[in-house]
Design a protein around this motif. Structure first.
Motif, PDB file in Angstrom:
ATOM      1  N   UNK A   1      -5.062  -8.897   0.533  1.00 48.71           N
ATOM      2  CA  UNK A   1      -4.189  -9.722  -0.289  1.00 48.71           C
ATOM      3  C   UNK A   1      -2.749  -9.227  -0.218  1.00 48.71           C
ATOM      4  N   UNK A   2      -1.807 -10.180  -0.320  1.00 48.77           N
ATOM      5  CA  UNK A   2      -0.383  -9.843  -0.429  1.00 48.77           C
ATOM      6  C   UNK A   2       0.120 -10.078  -1.845  1.00 48.77           C
ATOM      7  N   UNK A   3      -0.791 -10.341  -2.776  1.00 48.90           N
ATOM      8  CA  UNK A   3      -0.426 -10.613  -4.165  1.00 48.90           C
ATOM      9  C   UNK A   3       0.165  -9.363  -4.811  1.00 48.90           C
ATOM     10  N   UNK A   4       1.359  -9.485  -5.366  1.00 48.37           N
ATOM     11  CA  UNK A   4       2.060  -8.331  -5.929  1.00 48.37           C
ATOM     12  C   UNK A   4       1.377  -7.766  -7.169  1.00 48.37           C
ATOM     13  N   UNK A   5       0.411  -8.492  -7.731  1.00 53.12           N
ATOM     14  CA  UNK A   5      -0.366  -7.950  -8.839  1.00 53.12           C
ATOM     15  C   UNK A   5      -1.401  -6.938  -8.348  1.00 53.12           C
TER      16      UNK A   5
ATOM     17  N   UNK B   1       6.963 -17.597  -3.546  1.00 46.73           N
ATOM     18  CA  UNK B   1       7.223 -16.384  -2.754  1.00 46.73           C
ATOM     19  C   UNK B   1       7.337 -15.147  -3.624  1.00 46.73           C
ATOM     20  N   UNK B   2       7.796 -15.308  -4.872  1.00 46.19           N
ATOM     21  CA  UNK B   2       7.976 -14.158  -5.752  1.00 46.19           C
ATOM     22  C   UNK B   2       6.656 -13.467  -6.070  1.00 46.19           C
ATOM     23  N   UNK B   3       5.554 -14.186  -5.939  1.00 45.50           N
ATOM     24  CA  UNK B   3       4.254 -13.630  -6.305  1.00 45.50           C
ATOM     25  C   UNK B   3       3.597 -12.868  -5.164  1.00 45.50           C
ATOM     26  N   UNK B   4       4.163 -12.974  -3.959  1.00 46.56           N
ATOM     27  CA  UNK B   4       3.528 -12.412  -2.778  1.00 46.56           C
ATOM     28  C   UNK B   4       4.522 -11.638  -1.926  1.00 46.56           C
TER      29      UNK B   4
ATOM     30  N   UNK C   1      -2.804  12.017  -0.199  1.00 44.92           N
ATOM     31  CA  UNK C   1      -1.697  11.602  -1.061  1.00 44.92           C
ATOM     32  C   UNK C   1      -2.090  10.262  -1.684  1.00 44.92           C
ATOM     33  N   UNK C   2      -1.973  10.166  -3.008  1.00 43.74           N
ATOM     34  CA  UNK C   2      -2.204   8.897  -3.698  1.00 43.74           C
ATOM     35  C   UNK C   2      -0.970   8.572  -4.522  1.00 43.74           C
ATOM     36  N   UNK C   3      -0.924   7.365  -5.082  1.00 47.65           N
ATOM     37  CA  UNK C   3       0.280   6.892  -5.759  1.00 47.65           C
ATOM     38  C   UNK C   3      -0.063   6.358  -7.143  1.00 47.65           C
ATOM     39  N   UNK C   4       0.870   6.566  -8.068  1.00 39.71           N
ATOM     40  CA  UNK C   4       0.718   6.012  -9.413  1.00 39.71           C
ATOM     41  C   UNK C   4       1.064   4.524  -9.386  1.00 39.71           C
ATOM     42  N   UNK C   5       0.904   3.853 -10.519  1.00 42.07           N
ATOM     43  CA  UNK C   5       1.248   2.436 -10.594  1.00 42.07           C
ATOM     44  C   UNK C   5       2.740   2.211 -10.367  1.00 42.07           C
ATOM     45  N   UNK C   6       3.555   3.242 -10.657  1.00 47.04           N
ATOM     46  CA  UNK C   6       4.995   3.145 -10.413  1.00 47.04           C
ATOM     47  C   UNK C   6       5.371   3.658  -9.021  1.00 47.04           C
TER      48      UNK C   6
ATOM     49  N   UNK D   1       4.714   0.090   4.515  1.00 49.09           N
ATOM     50  CA  UNK D   1       3.477   0.497   3.856  1.00 49.09           C
ATOM     51  C   UNK D   1       3.371  -0.263   2.549  1.00 49.09           C
ATOM     52  N   UNK D   2       2.139  -0.426   2.074  1.00 50.50           N
ATOM     53  CA  UNK D   2       1.943  -0.913   0.713  1.00 50.50           C
ATOM     54  C   UNK D   2       0.993   0.053   0.014  1.00 50.50           C
ATOM     55  N   UNK D   3       0.960  -0.037  -1.319  1.00 53.46           N
ATOM     56  CA  UNK D   3       0.042   0.763  -2.114  1.00 53.46           C
ATOM     57  C   UNK D   3      -0.821  -0.178  -2.935  1.00 53.46           C
ATOM     58  N   UNK D   4      -2.112   0.036  -2.927  1.00 58.03           N
ATOM     59  CA  UNK D   4      -3.016  -0.755  -3.764  1.00 58.03           C
ATOM     60  C   UNK D   4      -2.859  -0.301  -5.208  1.00 58.03           C
ATOM     61  N   UNK D   5      -2.501  -1.210  -6.105  1.00 60.39           N
ATOM     62  CA  UNK D   5      -2.354  -0.849  -7.518  1.00 60.39           C
ATOM     63  C   UNK D   5      -3.652  -1.095  -8.283  1.00 60.39           C
ATOM     64  N   UNK D   6      -4.584  -1.808  -7.635  1.00 61.23           N
ATOM     65  CA  UNK D   6      -5.940  -1.976  -8.145  1.00 61.23           C
ATOM     66  C   UNK D   6      -6.899  -1.817  -6.975  1.00 61.23           C
TER      67      UNK D   6
END
Length: 626
Positions: free
Chosen positions: A539-543, A476-479, A597-602, A486-491
């Motif tokens: 994907x729900x992968x936190x990476x 569960x920690x990985x997803x 509006x866009x978001x940084x990796x942080x 909301x979520x933000x795509x980091x890739x």
């Protein structure tokens, strides 16, 4: 027939939610001959008025009053509704919220039977992520003949949810909503509650608050400093109210501890601010306001951590900022147990301050086989004066679904028969300990840790019991597995038309894109996936994606505006990270057109103001123009 209750609904551009709101009024378990609904439209432009008129034509207890000019806040529509009302009792309902069909009429009947001036019922806040109680201290038991302004913490819930009150109290005391950008509820309900003499309370669900992410609030764009300035004005107005001293003591304590400490200093926004001098200036004016009225602000600070904040404000502001990091930043917090009480650990430089403790702390101790039966054991740690009132199972992320459990206490341990741990519906559960009447805590999965060298992983996790499944589940920690707002795509990520990722969609999200999420789903193998508002599966992968939480949104422009006005010097960059040399400096008064509006990796938001040109979205630097 005389009207028993008038419900006033101020409306401005809430077409998306109006059907749910008005249907809840139609479905009230109450004689409609005694009900009056007054909808006051504040010149909506999204079809809200047409929806209300449709309901009014079908139901004669619904009346619509259209205003010819937009007033800019709910204050004037509410006042007009009160003036038109004929009911013995009044209630307010925001157009994006809804009333409970059973609980609301029960509270009204309870008030009528007991001659109450005001009634308090349970309210629930609904977000994309969970359902939680609001102001449990106003509605934790069924009781009558209460002095309303002497109910503990009552002035910490000074909004419409869960309240019914006599119209005569409003009219006879000429209590009205003032037109304000923020805080009009606080002033109105402070005076109203203080003028009432007899209250009823119920723990029945009465009011449901819509705080889903897509429901944009009028005050979301108001910065902390702007709110503080308005709260300072409110403080001065409340100082002048002719209300009982005990009521004034309670509301002033609320304003100091909640408005000027918890939501002002005790925030990540304050710690990250480059203008802390403005925070200190406003709080200095708060202290001066108390002094000018012959009051000592220290007499209104009851909580130890807030006493410490005030002391450090007066003696060492650098230490105050460091101290706040230990209160606010998760990675800085550490706790230990001493004499059966959980304490927060601070560096030795703060040893002269008041001790900060947890009133009650509970830890799951596992399943034990005792005297021929299985028992679940909960260890609890509490301050001596705390009384345990009950143990409950509550649905994970939904406090409105709760069941009491039989238990016994021996030697600071709670014993529950394992076979009694059965919830009435198919759902995972938390364990909750109720204490001191209205207070409650979730049971933790581990004891606290105060190591100076290491931080305990998942220290603050609450114990969760989920139904067993034959499907294999990835860690569960990985997803992301709980529905996010909301979520933000980091890739850069692909989208799909199915949960098993067999059918790829042409739609693709770039890194930094904010994505609205509608649901959580799983593949046939049990891998968590996210479903977007448009129906795509991602994907729900936190990476690959990160959740955009409320604490990250605060203090920044959230919805894409048409333009922003520069209110403090800032710079333009060619990179989202601001690591390139700035293109130029923007001066106060300049207007910039905003594309996105866009978001940084942080997950720091940036405004897109040209092709590959970015600037800050911090409300300390820009004012959004929609």
């Amino acid at each position: 027939m005389e009207k028993l209750i008038s419900i006033v609904v101020p409306v401005y551009n809430k077409a998306k939610y109006l059907h749910q709101c008005l249907d809840s009024l139609i479905n009230l378990d109450i004689d409609k001959e005694t009900l009056e609904v007054i909808c006051v439209d504040d010149l909506s432009s999204d079809g809200s008025l047409e929806i209300m008129n449709d309901y009014s034509r079908e139901y004669d207890f619904i009346k619509v009053i259209p205003l010819e000019e937009n007033s800019g806040s709910p204050s004037r529509p509410r006042n007009i509704g009160f003036e038109e009302a004929k009911g013995k009792y009044l209630a307010l309902l925001d157009a994006d919220d809804w009333l409970d069909s059973k609980g609301f009429p029960k509270l009204l009947l309870q008030m009528e039977e007991n001659g109450a001036d005001i009634g308090f019922g349970q309210s629930y806040k609904h977000t994309n992520k969970n359902i939680t109680k609001l102001g449990a201290f106003t509605s934790y038991k069924k009781e009558n003949q209460l002095v309303p302004y002497e109910i503990d913490k009552i002035f910490r819930a000074v909004g419409p949810p869960g309240k019914i009150f006599k119209r005569s109290i409003v009219i006879d005391n000429n209590i009205k909503f003032e037109h304000m950008a923020f805080g009009e509820d606080k002033l109105f309900f402070t005076e109203l509650i203080s003028k009432c003499e007899n209250a009823s309370m119920t723990n029945e669900a009465v009011y449901h608050v819509n705080r889903h992410a897509e429901n944009v609030s009028l005050v979301r764009g108001t910065s902390i400093l702007e709110k503080a300035a308005i709260n300072l004005t409110l403080l001065r107005k409340i100082m002048k109210l002719e209300i009982p001293q005990s009521a004034k003591k309670s509301i002033l304590s609320r304003m100091v501890e909640v408005d000027f400490m918890r939501r002002f200093f005790h925030t990540k926004t304050f710690l990250a601010s480059l203008e802390k001098d403005k925070y200190y200036k406003i709080f200095g004016e708060v202290v001066q306001t108390f002094s000018e009225n012959g009051l000592n602000i220290e007499d209104y600070i009851e909580i130890d951590k807030f006493k410490n904040i005030y002391r450090l404000f007066n003696t060492n502001k650098a230490n105050l900022e460091e101290y706040l990091e230990y209160l606010v930043v998760e990675g800085h917090k550490s706790f230990y147990v001493e004499n059966g009480v959980v304490h927060q650990r601070f560096p030795s430089k703060f040893s002269g301050l008041n001790d900060v403790t947890a009133e009650c702390f509970a830890v799951y101790g596992g399943t034990h086989y005792l005297n021929g039966d299985f028992y679940e054991i909960i260890h609890f740690y509490k301050e001596p004066q705390v009384d345990i009132n009950g143990v409950y199972m509550s649905k994970i992320s939904d406090e409105s679904k709760q069941q009491s459990i039989k238990y016994k206490i021996e030697d600071n341990k709670i014993y529950i028969r394992t076979n009694d741990l059965k919830f009435n519906e198919d759902a995972g559960i938390n364990l909750r300990i109720a204490y001191d009447g209205f207070k409650s805590i979730l049971v933790n999965s581990s004891l606290p840790n105060a190591s100076e060298t290491y931080q305990q992983k998942r220290q603050n996790f609450k114990v969760e019991f989920k139904q067993r499944s034959e499907k294999s589940l990835l860690p569960a920690d990985s997803y992301i597995s709980v529905l996010p707002q909301y979520i933000v795509a980091v890739k850069d990520i692909n989208t799909y038309l199915d949960e098993d990722f067999k059918n790829i969609s042409p739609k693709r999200f770039k890194a930094g894109t904010r994505i609205s999420i509608d649901d959580t789903v799983k593949s046939q193998r049990g891998t968590p996936r996210l479903k977007t508002k448009e129906g795509y599966i991602i994907s729900a992968n936190k990476k690959l994606v990160k959740e955009l939480t409320d604490d990250l949104i605060g203090g920044y422009v959230f919805e894409v505006p048409k333009e922003v006005k520069i209110i403090r010097k800032c710079k333009l960059y060619e990179s989202v990270s601001f690591k390139t040399d700035p293109l130029r400096t923007l001066e106060p008064g300049e207007i910039m057109k905003v594309n996105d509006i866009v978001y940084t990796k942080k997950l720091t938001p940036r405004l897109v103001v040209g092709e590959n040109i970015y600037m800050t979205a911090n409300l300390d630097y820009v004012e959004a123009i929609y």
